[in-house]
Design an enzyme around this catalytic site. Structure first.
Site, short mmCIF file in Angstrom:
data_model
loop_
_atom_site.label_atom_id
_atom_site.label_comp_id
_atom_site.label_asym_id
_atom_site.label_seq_id
_atom_site.Cartn_x
_atom_site.Cartn_y
_atom_site.Cartn_z
N ASN A 82 46.47 11.43 42.12
CA ASN A 82 47.81 11.29 41.46
C ASN A 82 47.78 12.41 40.12
O ASN A 82 46.70 12.68 39.89
CB ASN A 82 48.11 9.88 40.68
CG ASN A 82 48.04 8.91 41.77
OD1 ASN A 82 47.02 8.33 42.32
ND2 ASN A 82 49.15 8.47 42.29
N HIS B 167 51.41 13.62 43.15
CA HIS B 167 50.09 13.73 43.17
C HIS B 167 49.75 15.27 43.07
O HIS B 167 50.69 16.05 43.22
CB HIS B 167 49.59 13.56 44.58
CG HIS B 167 49.64 12.09 44.89
ND1 HIS B 167 48.24 11.57 45.11
CD2 HIS B 167 50.19 11.18 45.11
CE1 HIS B 167 48.36 10.30 45.58
NE2 HIS B 167 49.59 9.95 45.34
N ARG C 243 45.95 0.70 41.90
CA ARG C 243 46.13 0.41 43.29
C ARG C 243 46.14 1.79 43.93
O ARG C 243 45.35 2.00 44.76
CB ARG C 243 47.79 0.13 43.18
CG ARG C 243 48.31 -0.32 44.57
CD ARG C 243 48.32 0.58 45.60
NE ARG C 243 49.57 1.51 45.50
CZ ARG C 243 49.62 2.70 46.10
NH1 ARG C 243 48.86 2.89 46.93
NH2 ARG C 243 50.74 3.69 45.74
N ASP C 244 46.89 2.86 43.72
CA ASP C 244 46.79 4.04 44.37
C ASP C 244 45.51 4.76 44.16
O ASP C 244 44.67 5.38 45.06
CB ASP C 244 47.76 5.11 43.89
CG ASP C 244 48.37 6.14 44.82
OD1 ASP C 244 47.63 6.36 46.01
OD2 ASP C 244 49.45 6.70 44.71
N CYS D 211 45.16 9.28 49.36
CA CYS D 211 45.67 8.51 50.37
C CYS D 211 45.00 8.45 51.58
O CYS D 211 44.81 9.39 52.24
CB CYS D 211 47.11 8.92 50.46
SG CYS D 211 48.19 8.02 51.90
N HIS E 230 56.78 10.02 41.50
CA HIS E 230 55.31 9.73 41.87
C HIS E 230 54.72 11.00 42.38
O HIS E 230 55.12 11.20 43.72
CB HIS E 230 55.43 8.53 42.72
CG HIS E 230 53.88 8.25 43.20
ND1 HIS E 230 53.39 6.89 42.82
CD2 HIS E 230 53.10 8.91 44.10
CE1 HIS E 230 52.07 6.88 43.69
NE2 HIS E 230 51.91 7.86 44.12
ZN ZN Z 1 50.45 7.95 45.66
#
Ligand code: ZN
Length: 318
Positions: A255, A215, A21-22, A246, A213
Site C-alpha cells: 500500500n 498501492h 489487514r492488507d 495482495c 485506497h
Molecule cells: Zn489493498
C-alpha cells in the site's frame, strides 16, 4: 481546483490504516496475535483514528487473519477511534458483529476474473452475499462500507468496466453503505483513471462518500493521492511503513505508506490528528518486528527542515 485545502473547514483528512489487514494478510509467516494488536494500539497512541483492523474471511482461506476476534479483543478501544473489520459474507458479518467492530467493510472486485480468483465466485454471487451481510450489519446497527477491489484496473482483464464499478457502488448504497472505498488492489491507478472513475461515480451517485485506497506498485501512489485531493476526496487508506500486497494478484506490492502520506498531507496544510514523529517511531518498530526494511521513506529521512551537521553534508556531496 487545487490539491490544497479550499478553506479552514476543508482541512480535515481521514487516514485509514490498513496495514494490519492488507499488509499482514500477505505475510507468509504467522504474526503473533499480540503483535498485531500492539501495532494498532501504538498507532492509536500516535493519533490514528481509523483502521481496517482485520478481516473476518474464512480462516482456511487466509490463516494469517484467523485470529481476527482475538486481535479485536486486545485492542484498547477509545472513543473516536473507528475499527473496521473486512467481511466477505454473512458468516464473516456474524463474527465481526460478535467482535464488536465499529464498521463492516464488504469487498467485491469490479473485475469478474479477479472476483473469481479472490472470492471464488461470480460478481453477481458476491453481490448476493453482500445483501445478506448488509442485512446483518443493519440488524446490529453497524455502519457499512463498500470496497470496490480492482477499481482502476485488473491484472487479468486490463481496463475495468466502469459499468461494473457503478453496479457495485449502486448495490452498496442500496444496501445501506454510504462510504465507498475504491481499491487500487494491483497498483494500476493513474491520475486520469482515478479522475474518470471518481467523476463517473459522483455524477451517478452524488451521495457516496468516496475513500481512495492506493498501492504503490508503480511508484505513483502519492501522485494519485494529490489527484484525489484535487478531486476533493478527504479519506485515504494506507499502511504503516508501506506494508502490503495482495496474495491473489501477481506482482502486487505494498500500500502507499501511512507516514509518507501523513507527511505529504501536513506539508499541504491538511490536518489528520496524527503525531508524525510518533507515527515514524511506530513505523520503525514495525520494521524491526518484520525483520526487514519496509518501503516507507519518511521514517528514514525525517522532515524536510530537519537540519544536518555540516560534517554530514560535506560527506554527502558528490
Ligand atoms: Zn489493498
Amino acid at each position: 481546483m487545487s490539491y490544497l485545502p479550499a478553506s479552514d473547514s476543508d482541512r480535515l483528512v481521514l487516514v485509514t490504516e490498513v496495514g494490519t489487514r492488507d499488509g499482514f494478510q500477505s505475510e507468509p509467516e504467522f504474526i503473533p496475535t499480540e503483535t498485531k494488536a500492539q501495532v494498532i494500539n501504538a498507532l492509536i497512541g500516535a493519533g490514528v483514528r481509523s483502521f481496517e483492523a482485520t478481516s473476518f474471511v474464512s480462516p482456511r482461506a487466509v490463516p494469517q487473519l484467523a485470529d481476527a476476534a482475538q486481535v479485536m479483543a486486545l485492542i484498547e478501544r477509545r472513543p473516536g477511534v473507528r475499527l473496521t473489520g473486512l467481511v466477505p459474507n454473512a458468516r464473516g458479518a456474524e463474527r465481526a458483529a460478535a467482535a464488536k467492530v465499529d464498521m463492516m467493510a464488504s469487498f467485491v472486485s469490479a473485475s469478474e476474473t479477479h472476483c473469481r480468483a479472490n472470492l471464488n465466485k461470480s460478481l453477481d454471487a458476491a453481490l448476493a452475499d453482500f445483501s445478506e451481510l448488509a442485512a446483518i450489519a443493519r440488524r446490529f446497527g453497524i455502519p457499512l462500507r463498500g470496497a470496490v477491489a480492482t477499481a482502476f484496473g485488473c491484472p487479468f482483464e486490463g481496463e475495468v468496466s466502469i459499468d461494473n464499478v457503478l453496479k457495485l457502488v449502486g448495490a452498496y448504497l442500496e444496501g445501506g453503505a454510504r462510504h465507498i472505498s475504491l481499491g487500487d488492489t494491483t497498483g494500476m491507478a493513474t491520475p486520469p483513471v482515478v479522475t474518470r472513475t471518481v467523476e463517473a461515480i459522483r455524477s451517478r451517485f452524488p451521495e457516496a462518500i468516496i475513500a481512495l485506497h492506493f498501492h504503490n506498485t508503480r511508484g505513483i501512489g502519492l501522485a494519485n493521492v494529490m489527484n484525489g485531493l484535487d478531486l476533493g476526496v478527504r479519506e485515504f487508506e494506507s499502511s504503516i511503513g508501506g506494508l502490503g500486497g495482495c496474495p491473489f494478484a501477481p506482482g502486487a506490492t505494498g500500500n502507499i505508506c501511512t507516514e509518507d502520506l501523513v507527511y505529504l498531507l501536513h506539508e499541504c496544510g491538511y490536518q489528520t490528528g496524527i503525531d508524525l514523529d510518533a507515527l515514524a517511531d511506530v513505523a520503525r518498530q514495525v520494521q524491526t518486528v518484520m525483520g526487514r526494511a519496509l518501503p516507507g521513506q519518511f521514517m528514514r529521512a525525517g522532515p524536510r527542515l530537519k537540519l544536518s551537521s555540516l560534517e554530514s553534508v560535506r560527506r554527502a556531496v558528490g
